[in-house]
Design a protein around this motif. Structure first.
Motif, PDB file in Angstrom:
ATOM      1  N   VAL A 128       0.854  -1.193   0.000  1.00 48.85           N
ATOM      2  CA  VAL A 128       0.000   0.000   0.000  1.00 48.85           C
ATOM      3  C   VAL A 128       0.883   1.234   0.000  1.00 48.85           C
ATOM      4  CG1 VAL A 128      -1.805   1.267   1.232  1.00 48.85           C
ATOM      5  CG2 VAL A 128      -1.802  -1.241   1.235  1.00 48.85           C
ATOM      6  N   PHE A 129       0.556   2.200  -0.859  1.00 47.84           N
ATOM      7  CA  PHE A 129       1.325   3.432  -0.985  1.00 47.84           C
ATOM      8  C   PHE A 129       0.368   4.617  -0.929  1.00 47.84           C
ATOM      9  CE2 PHE A 129       3.363   0.025  -3.275  1.00 47.84           C
ATOM     10  CZ  PHE A 129       4.697   0.095  -2.868  1.00 47.84           C
ATOM     11  N   GLU A 130       0.523   5.451   0.077  1.00 47.60           N
ATOM     12  CA  GLU A 130      -0.329   6.624   0.202  1.00 47.60           C
ATOM     13  C   GLU A 130       0.094   7.688  -0.799  1.00 47.60           C
ATOM     14  OE1 GLU A 130      -3.051   6.998   1.937  1.00 47.60           O
ATOM     15  OE2 GLU A 130      -2.866   4.958   2.718  1.00 47.60           O
ATOM     16  N   GLN A 131      -0.895   8.258  -1.475  1.00 46.09           N
ATOM     17  CA  GLN A 131      -0.687   9.373  -2.394  1.00 46.09           C
ATOM     18  C   GLN A 131      -1.411  10.599  -1.840  1.00 46.09           C
ATOM     19  OE1 GLN A 131       1.164   8.623  -5.474  1.00 46.09           O
ATOM     20  NE2 GLN A 131       1.514   6.874  -4.132  1.00 46.09           N
ATOM     21  N   SER A 132      -1.054  11.778  -2.344  1.00 44.28           N
ATOM     22  CA  SER A 132      -1.717  12.989  -1.859  1.00 44.28           C
ATOM     23  C   SER A 132      -3.187  13.017  -2.246  1.00 44.28           C
ATOM     24  CB  SER A 132      -1.009  14.226  -2.409  1.00 44.28           C
ATOM     25  OG  SER A 132      -1.093  14.249  -3.815  1.00 44.28           O
ATOM     26  N   PHE A 133      -3.558  12.211  -3.250  1.00 49.09           N
ATOM     27  CA  PHE A 133      -4.929  12.227  -3.750  1.00 49.09           C
ATOM     28  C   PHE A 133      -5.632  10.891  -3.544  1.00 49.09           C
ATOM     29  CE2 PHE A 133      -1.746  11.715  -7.066  1.00 49.09           C
ATOM     30  CZ  PHE A 133      -1.988  10.411  -7.456  1.00 49.09           C
ATOM     31  N   GLY A 134      -5.044   9.967  -2.785  1.00 48.66           N
ATOM     32  CA  GLY A 134      -5.673   8.667  -2.579  1.00 48.66           C
ATOM     33  C   GLY A 134      -4.673   7.629  -2.110  1.00 48.66           C
ATOM     34  N   THR A 135      -4.971   6.371  -2.413  1.00 52.11           N
ATOM     35  CA  THR A 135      -4.139   5.252  -1.969  1.00 52.11           C
ATOM     36  C   THR A 135      -3.920   4.292  -3.124  1.00 52.11           C
ATOM     37  OG1 THR A 135      -5.121   5.414   0.239  1.00 52.11           O
ATOM     38  CG2 THR A 135      -3.882   3.415  -0.268  1.00 52.11           C
ATOM     39  N   ALA A 136      -2.665   3.897  -3.329  1.00 54.24           N
ATOM     40  CA  ALA A 136      -2.323   2.938  -4.381  1.00 54.24           C
ATOM     41  C   ALA A 136      -2.033   1.580  -3.754  1.00 54.24           C
ATOM     42  CB  ALA A 136      -1.119   3.426  -5.172  1.00 54.24           C
ATOM     43  N   HIS A 137      -2.572   0.528  -4.378  1.00 53.06           N
ATOM     44  CA  HIS A 137      -2.353  -0.845  -3.913  1.00 53.06           C
ATOM     45  C   HIS A 137      -1.683  -1.624  -5.049  1.00 53.06           C
ATOM     46  CE1 HIS A 137      -5.455  -0.066  -0.743  1.00 53.06           C
ATOM     47  NE2 HIS A 137      -5.988   0.663  -1.726  1.00 53.06           N
ATOM     48  N   VAL A 138      -0.680  -2.413  -4.724  1.00 52.35           N
ATOM     49  CA  VAL A 138      -0.042  -3.307  -5.692  1.00 52.35           C
ATOM     50  C   VAL A 138      -0.206  -4.734  -5.193  1.00 52.35           C
ATOM     51  CG1 VAL A 138       2.087  -3.971  -6.862  1.00 52.35           C
ATOM     52  CG2 VAL A 138       1.622  -1.555  -6.401  1.00 52.35           C
ATOM     53  N   PHE A 139      -0.758  -5.595  -6.039  1.00 47.00           N
ATOM     54  CA  PHE A 139      -0.952  -6.997  -5.672  1.00 47.00           C
ATOM     55  C   PHE A 139      -0.894  -7.835  -6.945  1.00 47.00           C
ATOM     56  CE2 PHE A 139      -5.003  -5.002  -6.403  1.00 47.00           C
ATOM     57  CZ  PHE A 139      -5.730  -5.899  -7.166  1.00 47.00           C
ATOM     58  N   TYR A 140      -0.851  -9.159  -6.774  1.00 47.61           N
ATOM     59  CA  TYR A 140      -0.688 -10.085  -7.889  1.00 47.61           C
ATOM     60  C   TYR A 140      -1.863 -11.060  -7.924  1.00 47.61           C
ATOM     61  CZ  TYR A 140       4.135  -8.481  -8.482  1.00 47.61           C
ATOM     62  OH  TYR A 140       5.250  -7.719  -8.710  1.00 47.61           O
ATOM     63  N   PRO A 141      -2.846 -10.862  -8.803  1.00 48.49           N
ATOM     64  CA  PRO A 141      -3.958 -11.831  -8.924  1.00 48.49           C
ATOM     65  C   PRO A 141      -3.487 -13.203  -9.367  1.00 48.49           C
ATOM     66  CG  PRO A 141      -4.471  -9.749 -10.030  1.00 48.49           C
ATOM     67  CD  PRO A 141      -3.023  -9.707  -9.687  1.00 48.49           C
ATOM     68  N   GLU A 193       4.672 -19.938 -12.497  1.00 51.01           N
ATOM     69  CA  GLU A 193       5.852 -20.006 -13.353  1.00 51.01           C
ATOM     70  C   GLU A 193       5.523 -19.649 -14.795  1.00 51.01           C
ATOM     71  OE1 GLU A 193       9.223 -21.039 -12.423  1.00 51.01           O
ATOM     72  OE2 GLU A 193       8.265 -20.352 -10.571  1.00 51.01           O
ATOM     73  N   GLY A 194       4.315 -19.931 -15.230  1.00 49.74           N
ATOM     74  CA  GLY A 194       3.957 -19.703 -16.623  1.00 49.74           C
ATOM     75  C   GLY A 194       3.269 -18.384 -16.902  1.00 49.74           C
ATOM     76  N   LEU A 195       2.657 -17.790 -15.867  1.00 47.80           N
ATOM     77  CA  LEU A 195       1.934 -16.535 -16.087  1.00 47.80           C
ATOM     78  C   LEU A 195       1.914 -15.740 -14.783  1.00 47.80           C
ATOM     79  CD1 LEU A 195      -1.215 -15.846 -18.111  1.00 47.80           C
ATOM     80  CD2 LEU A 195      -1.223 -15.162 -15.711  1.00 47.80           C
ATOM     81  N   CYS A 196       2.214 -14.451 -14.901  1.00 49.29           N
ATOM     82  CA  CYS A 196       2.220 -13.605 -13.711  1.00 49.29           C
ATOM     83  C   CYS A 196       1.558 -12.274 -14.069  1.00 49.29           C
ATOM     84  CB  CYS A 196       3.648 -13.371 -13.217  1.00 49.29           C
ATOM     85  SG  CYS A 196       3.761 -12.471 -11.646  1.00 49.29           S
ATOM     86  N   THR A 197       0.642 -11.835 -13.212  1.00 47.43           N
ATOM     87  CA  THR A 197      -0.064 -10.572 -13.415  1.00 47.43           C
ATOM     88  C   THR A 197       0.095  -9.692 -12.182  1.00 47.43           C
ATOM     89  OG1 THR A 197      -1.720 -11.551 -14.884  1.00 47.43           O
ATOM     90  CG2 THR A 197      -2.305  -9.474 -13.821  1.00 47.43           C
ATOM     91  N   ALA A 198       0.579  -8.491 -12.384  1.00 49.42           N
ATOM     92  CA  ALA A 198       0.650  -7.490 -11.315  1.00 49.42           C
ATOM     93  C   ALA A 198      -0.435  -6.462 -11.559  1.00 49.42           C
ATOM     94  CB  ALA A 198       2.014  -6.810 -11.295  1.00 49.42           C
ATOM     95  N   ALA A 199      -1.106  -6.042 -10.496  1.00 43.95           N
ATOM     96  CA  ALA A 199      -2.190  -5.063 -10.609  1.00 43.95           C
ATOM     97  C   ALA A 199      -1.852  -3.837  -9.774  1.00 43.95           C
ATOM     98  CB  ALA A 199      -3.507  -5.664 -10.144  1.00 43.95           C
ATOM     99  N   LEU A 200      -2.094  -2.674 -10.359  1.00 42.16           N
ATOM    100  CA  LEU A 200      -2.008  -1.411  -9.627  1.00 42.16           C
ATOM    101  C   LEU A 200      -3.425  -0.867  -9.527  1.00 42.16           C
ATOM    102  CD1 LEU A 200      -0.591   1.055  -8.375  1.00 42.16           C
ATOM    103  CD2 LEU A 200      -0.221   1.918 -10.696  1.00 42.16           C
ATOM    104  N   LEU A 201      -3.939  -0.809  -8.302  1.00 37.73           N
ATOM    105  CA  LEU A 201      -5.284  -0.309  -8.051  1.00 37.73           C
ATOM    106  C   LEU A 201      -5.165   0.988  -7.276  1.00 37.73           C
ATOM    107  CD1 LEU A 201      -8.392  -0.745  -8.141  1.00 37.73           C
ATOM    108  CD2 LEU A 201      -8.170  -1.930  -5.949  1.00 37.73           C
ATOM    109  N   LEU A 202      -5.704   2.039  -7.840  1.00 38.71           N
ATOM    110  CA  LEU A 202      -5.615   3.363  -7.224  1.00 38.71           C
ATOM    111  C   LEU A 202      -6.981   3.791  -6.737  1.00 38.71           C
ATOM    112  CD1 LEU A 202      -3.980   5.947  -6.610  1.00 38.71           C
ATOM    113  CD2 LEU A 202      -4.512   6.716  -8.930  1.00 38.71           C
ATOM    114  N   ASP A 203      -7.112   3.979  -5.426  1.00 33.68           N
ATOM    115  CA  ASP A 203      -8.325   4.544  -4.853  1.00 33.68           C
ATOM    116  C   ASP A 203      -8.154   6.058  -4.787  1.00 33.68           C
ATOM    117  OD1 ASP A 203      -9.772   2.215  -4.363  1.00 33.68           O
ATOM    118  OD2 ASP A 203      -8.714   1.836  -2.490  1.00 33.68           O
ATOM    119  N   VAL A 204      -8.950   6.772  -5.586  1.00 33.60           N
ATOM    120  CA  VAL A 204      -8.864   8.228  -5.628  1.00 33.60           C
ATOM    121  C   VAL A 204      -9.834   8.795  -4.598  1.00 33.60           C
ATOM    122  CG1 VAL A 204      -9.113  10.290  -7.045  1.00 33.60           C
ATOM    123  CG2 VAL A 204      -8.256   8.176  -8.061  1.00 33.60           C
TER     124      VAL A 204
END
Length: 531
Positions: free
Chosen positions: A31-44, A48-59
């Protein structure tokens, strides 16, 4: 609260190496606090064969409103409500700059071979404001090597006759270096959105040039991208296009030739673009010093540089061509050529009784430092197209304590455009500047300097290409630095100087700077134009 979503997927083997490249562990939610909200980084997905990173920003609409400066856009209800809960925008680009800043610079000590190579990527933005529709997204991303799937999002799926919204669902696939992919999004998201949600300050030019390094200068839509990214701030757009034209060795485009706009001061509150307090900082390499046109000597063989070298004064490698003749003993350390050149300029200024001087293309202010030490120069100005160079010059040349009437004025400007601030000086100096100008733009520089500014004296110095054979490591046809657009022989310089002088009512004399080799001439040639 509204949310912004970006997913980054790879199928490289092992795919979980994406965590190393992004500097974010797949097994954690961060979790990363921003001046305008909160950013979350996680991996759905993380296998080994497939990797997805997600950046979800709560404004956070309330926070966004509180950080709004008096000159930032007023979104009215748009600050609080949005018809698409997952709409990417310039706020996502701002969050990326903080959350993925090391990845965007292409650094990965754990997997350096992956950081420097293209990898299979799929970037997905389920709702992206896209002024111009799907075609605009294709026009911007396809030249960068992406396969673009941009599908219009309907206003309401229940009512097909209502038509499409201004949003698209964007999917980009291709083999692209991860740092390049992130920088493509960082620049082009606010371009497609066409509504930056934060203050546009002069340092946005440096951010654009840094993020666009290696791709923006050659992009067929670079003028369109630059204008939208900088919110059509004419002065900033002109500066950015000038710097991109230098990188691409082509003419500036996309602007009318008007004087550079005055930029208002930055607001007191500007949303930061960095990782919030409390988050372990990632190491950041120092930014390079901008080119100083006052130094135009050969680069060290084998070295990779992005601008004219700025060696330490007096160092052995500072100035080729200043060593004593073989077989003789030097009574003192050799005087660097840069020092000889600056001294020669000052001597001419004294001989011409110039009391006011403007340094056109002053870089970080090395000549200005010398001029300020000489009290015979009552009025001094320096200008350069680089905002960062001017910032360094201002820091270097701050008025001395007790100096109640500073003699120095610094301002940003481009020599290809008329500017009333260039006028009214006894003398103008272009020291190691013209060789950094593309030949098609030289007539514009001549018109600005000789035709419009029209000082009584103009001093131009430039490398002598014939002398390059005396430099070890310079092959046939090589120039002293990769940023030089050309280097003139003595005959070519005399031909140009003679034509420019005749066209604008000047006389010109030529001065050798440095050791005048009987076969190949001096390392630097100087033209003194008098009106």
């Amino acid at each position: 609260m509204r949310r912004v979503l970006l997913t980054i997927t790879t199928t490289l083997s092992p795919a979980t190496d994406l965590g190393f490249l992004l500097h974010k562990h797949p097994d954690r939610v961060q979790v990363f606090e921003q001046s305008f909200g909160t950013a979350h980084v996680f991996y759905p997905d993380a296998s080994e064969g497939l990797c997805t990173a997600a950046l979800l920003l709560d404004v956070d609409a309330v926070r966004l409103a509180r950080t709004k400066g008096k000159s930032t856009p007023d979104f009215t209800l748009g600050q609080y409500v949005n018809d698409r809960p997952y709409a990417a925008s310039s706020l996502l680009a701002s969050a990326m700059a903080g959350v993925f800043r090391t990845a965007m610079r292409g650094r990965c000590d754990a997997r350096p071979h992956l950081a420097s190579a293209p990898i299979p990527l799929r970037l997905e933005l389920p709702a992206l404001p896209c002024r111009g529709g799907p075609e605009a997204a294709r026009r911007l991303f396809e030249p960068l090597g992406w396969t673009v799937d941009a599908r219009p999002v309907p206003l309401d799926e229940r009512f097909a006759d209502w038509g499409d919204s201004r949003y698209v669902a964007l999917t980009l696939t291709g083999d692209v270096r991860l740092a390049d992919a992130l920088n493509h999004l960082y620049v082009l998201l606010p371009v497609l959105d066409d509504a930056k949600h934060y203050w546009i300050a002069p340092d946005e030019v440096d951010k654009l040039i840094r993020a666009g390094d290696g791709w923006l200068a050659a992009h067929p839509e670079r003028a369109h991208v630059t204008r939208r990214y900088l919110a059509n701030r004419r002065g900033l757009v002109r500066t950015a296009l000038s710097r991109l034209a230098v990188a691409d060795d082509g003419p500036e485009d996309g602007l009318e030739r008007d004087p550079i706009d005055e930029e208002p001061p930055a607001p007191e509150s500007t949303p930061p673009e960095s990782v919030p307090e409390g988050t372990p900082p990632e190491p950041t390499p120092p930014e390079p010093t901008p080119p100083d046109p006052a130094v135009s000597e050969p680069a060290v063989p084998g070295a990779t540089v992005s601008g004219p070298a700025v060696p330490e004064p007096g160092s052995p490698e500072a100035e080729p061509g200043s060593e004593p003749e073989p077989g003789t003993e030097a009574a003192a350390p050799p005087v660097p050529l840069a020092e000889r050149r600056a001294q020669a300029v000052v001597e001419v200024l004294h001989a011409e009784r110039a009391q006011s001087v403007i340094d056109l293309g002053c870089g970080t202010g090395k000549l200005l430092t010398r001029l300020l030490r000489d009290r015979s120069f009552q009025r001094i100005a320096g200008t350069d197209v680089s905002h960062r160079a001017m910032t360094i010059a201002a820091r270097r040349l701050r008025p001395a304590p007790g100096d109640l009437a500073p003699r120095l004025e610094l301002f940003q400007g481009a020599l290809t455009y008329t500017d009333e601030r260039f006028r009214g000086y006894d003398a103008a100096v272009l020291m190691e500047v013209v060789e950094h100008v593309d030949p098609p733009r030289l007539p514009a520089v001549e018109r600005v300097v000789f035709g419009d500014a029209r000082p009584r004296v103009v001093i131009v110095t430039t490398p002598n290409r014939e002398h390059n054979v005396r430099y070890e490591g310079l092959g046939a046809g090589a120039m002293r630095h990769p940023d030089h657009r050309f280097e003139w022989t003595r005959a070519e310089f005399r031909d140009w100087a003679g034509r420019a002088a005749a066209a604008y009512g000047y006389q010109v004399r030529h001065v050798a700077v440095g050791e005048d080799d009987p076969e190949v001439g001096p390392p630097t040639q100087m033209g003194v134009f008098t009106r």
